[in-house]
Design an enzyme around this catalytic site. Sequence first.
Site, PDB file in Angstrom:
ATOM      1  N   GLY A  77       0.829  -1.202   0.000  1.00 25.68           N
ATOM      2  CA  GLY A  77       0.000   0.000   0.000  1.00 25.68           C
ATOM      3  C   GLY A  77       0.861   1.249   0.000  1.00 25.68           C
ATOM      4  O   GLY A  77       2.091   1.183   0.083  1.00 25.68           O
ATOM      5  N   THR A  93       1.129   3.727   2.228  1.00 26.37           N
ATOM      6  CA  THR A  93       1.794   4.090   3.484  1.00 26.37           C
ATOM      7  C   THR A  93       2.984   3.158   3.730  1.00 26.37           C
ATOM      8  O   THR A  93       4.087   3.625   4.079  1.00 26.37           O
ATOM      9  CB  THR A  93       0.799   4.032   4.660  1.00 26.37           C
ATOM     10  OG1 THR A  93      -0.432   4.628   4.250  1.00 26.37           O
ATOM     11  CG2 THR A  93       1.340   4.769   5.867  1.00 26.37           C
ATOM     12  N   ASP A 126       3.301  -2.540   8.270  1.00 24.62           N
ATOM     13  CA  ASP A 126       2.279  -2.599   7.212  1.00 24.62           C
ATOM     14  C   ASP A 126       1.241  -1.498   7.419  1.00 24.62           C
ATOM     15  O   ASP A 126       1.141  -0.931   8.514  1.00 24.62           O
ATOM     16  CB  ASP A 126       1.611  -3.988   7.236  1.00 24.62           C
ATOM     17  CG  ASP A 126       0.966  -4.351   5.904  1.00 24.62           C
ATOM     18  OD1 ASP A 126       0.864  -3.475   5.021  1.00 24.62           O
ATOM     19  OD2 ASP A 126       0.549  -5.510   5.764  1.00 24.62           O
ATOM     20  N   GLY A 127       0.482  -1.215   6.396  1.00 25.06           N
ATOM     21  CA  GLY A 127      -0.577  -0.207   6.459  1.00 25.06           C
ATOM     22  C   GLY A 127      -1.892  -0.813   6.945  1.00 25.06           C
ATOM     23  O   GLY A 127      -1.960  -1.996   7.282  1.00 25.06           O
ATOM     24  N   ALA A 128      -2.933   0.009   6.970  1.00 23.99           N
ATOM     25  CA  ALA A 128      -4.257  -0.468   7.392  1.00 23.99           C
ATOM     26  C   ALA A 128      -5.329   0.405   6.749  1.00 23.99           C
ATOM     27  O   ALA A 128      -5.082   1.557   6.407  1.00 23.99           O
ATOM     28  CB  ALA A 128      -4.384  -0.417   8.910  1.00 23.99           C
ATOM     29  N   LYS A 133      -7.888  -4.661   6.737  1.00 17.18           N
ATOM     30  CA  LYS A 133      -6.843  -4.494   5.727  1.00 17.18           C
ATOM     31  C   LYS A 133      -7.311  -5.148   4.428  1.00 17.18           C
ATOM     32  O   LYS A 133      -8.276  -5.865   4.411  1.00 17.18           O
ATOM     33  CB  LYS A 133      -5.540  -5.177   6.197  1.00 17.18           C
ATOM     34  CG  LYS A 133      -4.788  -4.350   7.223  1.00 17.18           C
ATOM     35  CD  LYS A 133      -3.458  -4.982   7.598  1.00 17.18           C
ATOM     36  CE  LYS A 133      -2.549  -5.325   6.447  1.00 17.18           C
ATOM     37  NZ  LYS A 133      -2.247  -4.212   5.533  1.00 17.18           N
ATOM     38  N   GLY A 188      -5.736  -3.123  -0.889  1.00 15.23           N
ATOM     39  CA  GLY A 188      -4.754  -3.316  -1.956  1.00 15.23           C
ATOM     40  C   GLY A 188      -4.673  -4.770  -2.417  1.00 15.23           C
ATOM     41  O   GLY A 188      -3.746  -5.140  -3.153  1.00 15.23           O
ATOM     42  N   GLU A 209      -0.155 -10.567   3.555  1.00 19.37           N
ATOM     43  CA  GLU A 209       0.028  -9.634   4.675  1.00 19.37           C
ATOM     44  C   GLU A 209      -0.264 -10.331   5.998  1.00 19.37           C
ATOM     45  O   GLU A 209       0.463 -10.152   6.982  1.00 19.37           O
ATOM     46  CB  GLU A 209      -0.896  -8.423   4.510  1.00 19.37           C
ATOM     47  CG  GLU A 209      -0.455  -7.480   3.396  1.00 19.37           C
ATOM     48  CD  GLU A 209      -1.424  -6.343   3.153  1.00 19.37           C
ATOM     49  OE1 GLU A 209      -0.970  -5.272   2.738  1.00 19.37           O
ATOM     50  OE2 GLU A 209      -2.639  -6.516   3.356  1.00 19.37           O
ATOM     51  N   LYS A 235      -7.696   6.872   9.175  1.00 22.47           N
ATOM     52  CA  LYS A 235      -7.993   5.439   9.272  1.00 22.47           C
ATOM     53  C   LYS A 235      -8.506   5.027  10.657  1.00 22.47           C
ATOM     54  O   LYS A 235      -8.897   3.880  10.858  1.00 22.47           O
ATOM     55  CB  LYS A 235      -6.730   4.626   8.943  1.00 22.47           C
ATOM     56  CG  LYS A 235      -6.084   4.949   7.608  1.00 22.47           C
ATOM     57  CD  LYS A 235      -6.934   4.494   6.441  1.00 22.47           C
ATOM     58  CE  LYS A 235      -6.292   4.715   5.087  1.00 22.47           C
ATOM     59  NZ  LYS A 235      -5.145   3.898   4.812  1.00 22.47           N
TER      60      LYS A 235
END
Length: 233
Positions: free
Chosen positions: A31, A33, A86-88, A99, A102, A108, A126
């Site tokens: 993603g 971020t 990782d992003g969220a 999540k 993407g 993930e 978020k």
Amino acid sequence: MQPSSDAAKRNAAYAAADHVKDGMVVGLGSGTTAAYAILALGERRKHQNLQIFGVPSSYQAFQLAVVNGIPITTLEEHPTVDVNIDGADQIEPQLNLIKGMGAALVREKIVAASATTNIFIADETKKVTALGEGNQPVPIEVVPFSIALVRHRIQKLGGVALLRETKGKLGPVISDNGNVIMDATFGEINDPTVLNHQLKMIPGVVETGLFIGLTDIVYLGTDTAVQKFEAKR
Ligand code: 5RP
């Protein structure tokens, strides 16, 4: 709600990258971020000679790792990931997450489950009081043969599941694992743990985007600052 900004994502990502030390195996999230975290690690490798190996959670993360000079490893070679970043898509007060917008949720979650420490990073848009708020869907990876069954079972659970379509070509999004993604909307989710189990019991569901009890730390960025949250577990 303010739109998410690149500065906010960057602030969260750089705070997370500071947790990484020499010799660590690092989970590389997916993603926009998480891409900043890979960039930050690449800069630390270049300027501080940081010695790490990355486990990419998607083809996107793999490509970014290569471009940023981060050596790649696999879970076969390094079954334990020291720190995963990782992003969220949504983060609630207990730091459970949605999540997968993407479409990288399966890998993930496997990388997160292999990690000693999981750090999730996001801009403050978020943050929610309950997962599913604002009709945020739960992405679910599904074996194509089971699309009809999954749609029907999700309807019985009170949700609506749509097959995710691509933007760059006609047809469904195909994940890095050769499956499709179904986005299931339930409204606000009262008990994400129970819903996660119910979804995982449907034959053909490979994995859900509900990340329950996996978080250690969250960094939420704004344009000028970053806030740290630690899970009680
Ligand atoms: C991909 C993900 C991403 O981490 C999530 O969608 C957040 O992405 P972004 O940082 O671009 O908002 O789960 O499957």
